[in-house]
Design an enzyme around this catalytic site. Structure first.
Site, PDB file in Angstrom:
ATOM      1  N   LYS A 206       0.828  -1.199   0.000  1.00  0.00           N
ATOM      2  CA  LYS A 206       0.000   0.000   0.000  1.00  0.00           C
ATOM      3  C   LYS A 206       0.866   1.256   0.000  1.00  0.00           C
ATOM      4  CE  LYS A 206      -3.759   0.066   2.514  1.00  0.00           C
ATOM      5  NZ  LYS A 206      -4.682   0.133   3.673  1.00  0.00           N
ATOM      6  N   GLU A 212      10.109  -5.842   3.711  1.00  0.00           N
ATOM      7  CA  GLU A 212      10.278  -7.149   3.071  1.00  0.00           C
ATOM      8  C   GLU A 212       9.877  -7.096   1.599  1.00  0.00           C
ATOM      9  OE1 GLU A 212       8.826  -8.037   7.376  1.00  0.00           O
ATOM     10  OE2 GLU A 212       8.433  -6.569   5.782  1.00  0.00           O
ATOM     11  N   GLY A 267      -5.070  -5.595   5.741  1.00  0.00           N
ATOM     12  CA  GLY A 267      -4.307  -6.483   4.875  1.00  0.00           C
ATOM     13  C   GLY A 267      -4.833  -7.897   4.815  1.00  0.00           C
ATOM     14  N   ARG A 268      -5.218  -8.435   5.969  1.00  0.00           N
ATOM     15  CA  ARG A 268      -5.678  -9.833   6.004  1.00  0.00           C
ATOM     16  C   ARG A 268      -7.092  -9.991   5.464  1.00  0.00           C
ATOM     17  NH1 ARG A 268      -4.834  -7.603  10.761  1.00  0.00           N
ATOM     18  NH2 ARG A 268      -6.448  -7.432  12.378  1.00  0.00           N
ATOM     19  N   GLU A 353      -3.975 -12.854  13.962  1.00  0.00           N
ATOM     20  CA  GLU A 353      -3.612 -11.442  13.899  1.00  0.00           C
ATOM     21  C   GLU A 353      -4.783 -10.570  14.335  1.00  0.00           C
ATOM     22  OE1 GLU A 353      -0.512  -9.741  11.050  1.00  0.00           O
ATOM     23  OE2 GLU A 353      -2.386  -9.070  10.128  1.00  0.00           O
ATOM     24  N   LYS A 504       9.597  -5.250  13.968  1.00  0.00           N
ATOM     25  CA  LYS A 504      10.023  -4.550  12.758  1.00  0.00           C
ATOM     26  C   LYS A 504      10.898  -3.342  13.106  1.00  0.00           C
ATOM     27  CE  LYS A 504       6.046  -5.595   9.764  1.00  0.00           C
ATOM     28  NZ  LYS A 504       4.957  -4.968   8.984  1.00  0.00           N
TER      29      LYS A 504
END
Length: 540
Positions: A206, A212, A267-268, A353, A504
């Protein structure tokens, strides 16, 4: 706000659990001959048999009262109406808008988002048609043969799961591959036998800054240009699923080939958005839209069906019953269809999540269990791997079995054997085999304890006619909404994921310390400092 465990509806369930916890499924079935046909529900082409659960009618009623007390119906309406129920990010939660029919209206911040959704879908469809027909050519004029989707998390798990699940419907002269791991091996193995002239990369990020994804994307760019040797080639071999036009253009991608999505899509929950571009290319726009219809039909069922006849609600309540009262730590999802190889892994992210939280919406620490561990793999392979523990181990593991009446690849007698195993496993888990029954088989007395099965191990069975795109959409939406209902009752935010951020942030600090030419000053804990030092010494 009254804490969940202090509510009278919760305490009523605790009292009921005390009466029911030692009751065996054998007795529940013996005392209710119609149980196997009565405790079932059909919706959107799915048949749910929940009779092999350790529940009575009273249990279901008490669980429904808990759902009502927790305001589940109001929370469902809030989500579908576009309220900003993701309070930590001040966002609406409207993945349902991704599959809303053309012409409907869903308003976010005063804007009907449905026309925007269909504009992106139409743009995806036009592009997919170009790739599928061969009209889109690579930089040297060759037809595209391989699509490589580069993403992470929801930008990878959803498309790879659905591509495998709908492989029967894919165009076989095109292949999709998926790169997500920042481990260079993932990229090298995915591209080892590919021709850059015939490869198209879809970069899903996005912000177009995800570490990654962009590490892999930059490696893909270098791999492509090493062969094609002209920066202009990037525009013919890369497209983007992103909202950051500046970074997309800087990368060399034509922004006309940038496909957007929105902050109200987590996202999921994004595989039915532009994130699913690789899937649409593989199966075609008609099959993709049929999948969206399956999603939407389950959305409609979830939004309109009474709680007691609502499939996601019932599955959520049964899961909560085991998680919070039987202290079951996990749920095994066991699809009996080889195409659903990645379905359990996909549900891991969707559920863990979403509901892997220990803080309520008001910021208080919970005093009850929230999301379970989700795991599993397709049958019958799993039967020769971990079913031993489910049948005779010390842990209570509720199971969801998923089966289909018809095989997409009929090969006699395979499907009858496959489905016989579905029905046999749920029967064995529920009823077991007593020592007396084992003895009647003539087993030596010293072996009887080893051959007996306690049973009383719960399961749901989900059946559908055939694994179609519509069916897959309905199945995914069923689990999406199940997860939402559980989060609503647990009073947690199922739509943020701050737990993935700290690692992260720390990695971004550590990475330069690993690659620095000069000896860095390490200010971590003694373990991390020692690990960094050992790694640096080995790299020297």
């Amino acid at each position: 706000m009254t804490s969940l465990t202090s509510r009278t509806t919760w305490q009523a369930l605790e009292n009921h659990f005390g009466d029911l916890k030692n009751v065996h499924l054998r007795d529940l079935f013996a005392n209710d001959p119609s149980r196997g046909t009565r405790l079932t529900l059909e919706a959107v082409g799915l048949y749910l048999d929940y009779s092999k659960n350790r529940v009575k009618d009273e249990t279901i009623q008490l669980l429904l009262e808990l759902a009502k007390d927790a305001g589940v119906s109001a929370k469902i309406n809030a989500m579908f109406s576009g309220e900003k129920i993701n309070i930590t990010e001040n966002r609406a939660v409207l993945h349902s808008a991704l599959r809303a029919p053309r012409g409907s209206s869903i308003v976010v911040d005063g804007v009907n988002v449905v026309p925007e959704v269909h504009a992106v879908l139409d743009k995806m469809a036009a592009f997919a048609d170009q790739i599928r027909s061969g009209a889109w050519l690579g930089f040297t004029g060759k037809r595209i043969k391989t699509i490589v989707n580069i993403g992470i998390g929801g930008s990878d798990l959803g498309p790879v799961m659905a591509y495998k699940a709908l492989g029967f419907y894919s165009q076989r002269n095109l292949e999709c591959r998926f790169v997500s791991n920042v481990d260079g091996t993932d990229f090298v193995e995915a591209t080892r036998d590919l021709n850059p002239e015939e490869t198209l990369f879809i970069v899903c990020s996005k912000t177009f800054t995800t570490l990654e994804t962009m590490t892999n994307a930059n490696s893909a760019r270098a791999w492509c240009l090493k062969s094609l040797n002209d920066d202009a080639a990037v525009a013919r071999h890369f497209v983007a699923v992103s909202t950051n036009a500046l970074e997309v253009a800087k990368f060399g991608i034509d922004t006309n080939n940038m496909f957007g999505f929105w902050d109200w899509v987590g996202g999921r929950y994004s595989m039915d958005s532009a994130v699913g571009l690789s899937l649409m290319i593989a199966i075609g726009q008609d099959n993709f839209r049929q999948m969206l219809e399956g999603f939407h039909d389950m959305d409609t069922h979830f939004q309109t069906a009474p709680l007691e006849q609502n499939m996601p609600v019932l599955m959520a309540l049964l899961g909560l019953w085991y998680n919070n009262f039987f202290d079951a730590q996990s749920l095994a999802v066991l699809p009996y269809d080889h195409y659903l190889t990645y379905f359990s892994a996909y549900l891991q992210q969707l559920d863990m999540e979403s509901n892997g939280k220990h803080i309520t919406l008001e910021g208080q620490t919970v005093d009850y269990q929230t999301g379970p561990v989700i795991w599993g793999q397709p049958g019958t392979n799993g039967q020769h791997a971990f079913y031993q523990l489910i049948h005779q181990g010390t842990k209570l593991i509720p199971c969801d079995f998923i089966g289909f009446m018809q095989s997409l690849n009929p090969l006699e007698p395979h499907h009858d054997i496959l489905m016989a195993n579905v029905f046999a496993q749920t029967q064995a888990l529920a009823f077991g085999k007593t020592a007396e029954e084992v003895a009647r088989d003539g087993i030596k007395p010293e072996l009887i304890p080893h051959r007996a099965f306690d049973g009383n191990r719960p399961s749901n069975t989900l059946l559908a006619e055939k694994l179609t795109p519509h069916c897959l959409g309905a199945l995914i939406a069923l689990y999406e909404h199940k997860v939402f209902v559980q989060g609503a009752i647990w009073d947690i935010n199922s739509f943020d994921q701050w737990g993935v951020e700290l690692g992260k942030v720390l990695a971004q600090k550590i990475e330069p310390e690993l690659s620095s030419e000069t000896e860095p000053k390490l200010e971590h804990d003694s373990s991390t400092n020692a690990l960094i030092t050992k790694y640096r010494n080995s790299r020297k």
